[in-house]
Design a protein around this motif. Structure first.
Motif, PDB file in Angstrom:
ATOM      1  N   GLU A 172       0.801  -1.324  -0.149  1.00 24.15           N
ATOM      2  CA  GLU A 172      -0.032   0.039   0.037  1.00 24.15           C
ATOM      3  C   GLU A 172       1.037   1.501  -0.083  1.00 24.15           C
ATOM      4  O   GLU A 172       0.273   2.232  -0.537  1.00 24.15           O
ATOM      5  N   GLU A 214      -9.627  -7.229   1.003  1.00 23.02           N
ATOM      6  CA  GLU A 214      -9.191  -6.840   2.406  1.00 23.02           C
ATOM      7  C   GLU A 214      -9.496  -5.391   2.565  1.00 23.02           C
ATOM      8  O   GLU A 214      -9.192  -4.857   3.775  1.00 23.02           O
ATOM      9  N   ARG A 215      -9.711  -4.633   1.658  1.00 21.01           N
ATOM     10  CA  ARG A 215     -10.198  -3.263   1.603  1.00 21.01           C
ATOM     11  C   ARG A 215     -11.360  -2.908   0.922  1.00 21.01           C
ATOM     12  O   ARG A 215     -11.598  -3.483  -0.103  1.00 21.01           O
ATOM     13  N   HIS A 219     -14.934  -2.720   6.525  1.00 22.90           N
ATOM     14  CA  HIS A 219     -14.169  -1.731   6.250  1.00 22.90           C
ATOM     15  C   HIS A 219     -13.124  -1.873   7.166  1.00 22.90           C
ATOM     16  O   HIS A 219     -13.086  -2.564   8.254  1.00 22.90           O
ATOM     17  N   ALA A 220     -11.802  -1.669   6.660  1.00 16.20           N
ATOM     18  CA  ALA A 220     -10.549  -1.431   7.177  1.00 16.20           C
ATOM     19  C   ALA A 220     -10.659  -0.156   8.138  1.00 16.20           C
ATOM     20  O   ALA A 220     -11.491   0.869   7.356  1.00 16.20           O
ATOM     21  N   ASP A 277     -10.326   2.995   5.573  1.00 19.42           N
ATOM     22  CA  ASP A 277     -11.355   3.085   4.333  1.00 19.42           C
ATOM     23  C   ASP A 277     -11.950   4.433   4.724  1.00 19.42           C
ATOM     24  O   ASP A 277     -12.282   4.890   5.819  1.00 19.42           O
TER      25      ASP A 277
END
Length: 270
Positions: A145, A213-214, A246-247, A250
């Motif tokens: 990321e 994952e996101r 959500h992470a 986000d």
């Protein structure tokens, strides 16, 4: 040993293990581990105001503790208090200049602060964000990321603020080797920038389904669909975004609601 052997950014590692890692650091500094566990669990349970309040107490008691400062800054960022988050991260990075996630978060804070600072500070603040993310990938060349953030900055920022499509294209193969799905999302943004709309649409749609994952990629797709005046699709994508887990970093409900209002306003004026 656990804190040095386990990478807390590993997607396989769940919130409970990340909490344990933080606790090991804090225990060594004398902070009450059981209390910190409550604060971090509150954050994971979306009890953000409770978590922030408790972390403020920890950071005051342990002003030099890296975990306390990092998680406090993370909570302040999530709450939209970017100036306070910046102060927390500055304190963290002053004593711990190789704190990778601290640099990554500082980049996000600086991007968020671009809209807050004066017109004379905007370019410098944006460049500070890029500098933070470049530090991330220097410290950890495999930080997916972080590298995605660097490439996205090169694509999205104007040239006078550090944007550079050639640099973005140079870095894309590195991201492709690390994570083809995140590279796909970056290529979607690049295709959009180069007005290859059909290709951008396909890449955004595929990446948003493959990156589970996101939730952020769905938000990016909805925003792209808005720019293409495909309002019904944008609303449908935004609804899917809101339903996906959500992470913590986000876009939150306020940002999501603002995009929904923007889409609906555009629909009414069409």
């Amino acid at each position: 040993m656990l804190a040095t052997q386990i990478d807390p950014r590993d997607p396989i590692i769940g919130p409970s293990v990340r909490i344990i890692i933080a606790l090991l650091v804090l225990c060594s500094a004398g902070t009450k581990a059981d209390d910190l566990s409550v604060a971090l669990q509150a954050f994971d349970n979306a009890q953000y105001s409770d978590s922030l309040r408790q972390l403020e107490i920890f950071a005051k008691a342990q002003p030099k503790n890296p975990a306390a400062l990092y998680y406090l800054g993370r909570s302040q960022y999530h709450a939209g208090d970017f100036k306070a988050a910046e102060k927390s991260l500055e304190a963290l990075l002053k004593d711990h200049p190789e704190h990778i996630e601290g640099h990554y978060l500082m980049g996000s804070i600086n991007v968020a602060r671009v809209s807050e600072v004066s017109v004379f500070q905007k370019i410098g603040t944006a460049k500070d964000a890029l500098a933070s993310w470049l530090t991330v990938v220097q410290l950890d060349p495999k930080h997916v990321e972080g590298l995605y953030a660097v490439i996205s900055f090169y694509i999205s920022a104007p040239a006078f603020a550090g944007g550079d499509l050639d640099k973005a294209k140079t870095e894309l193969p590195r991201l492709e080797a690390l994570n083809p799905d995140w590279a796909m999302l970056a290529r979607a943004s690049l295709s959009n920038k180069e007005n290859q709309i059909d290709q951008a649409q396909a890449l955004y749609q595929t990446a948003s389904q493959r990156i589970q994952e996101r939730a952020f990629p769905l938000f990016a797709l909805a925003n792209f669909q808005l720019t293409q005046q495909n309002y019904a699709a944008a609303l449908a994508t935004l609804s899917e975004y809101e339903q996906r887990q959500h992470a913590w970093n986000d876009p939150n409900a306020d940002v999501s609601n603002a995009l929904r209002e923007k889409i609906e306003t555009a629909m009414r004026s069409k």
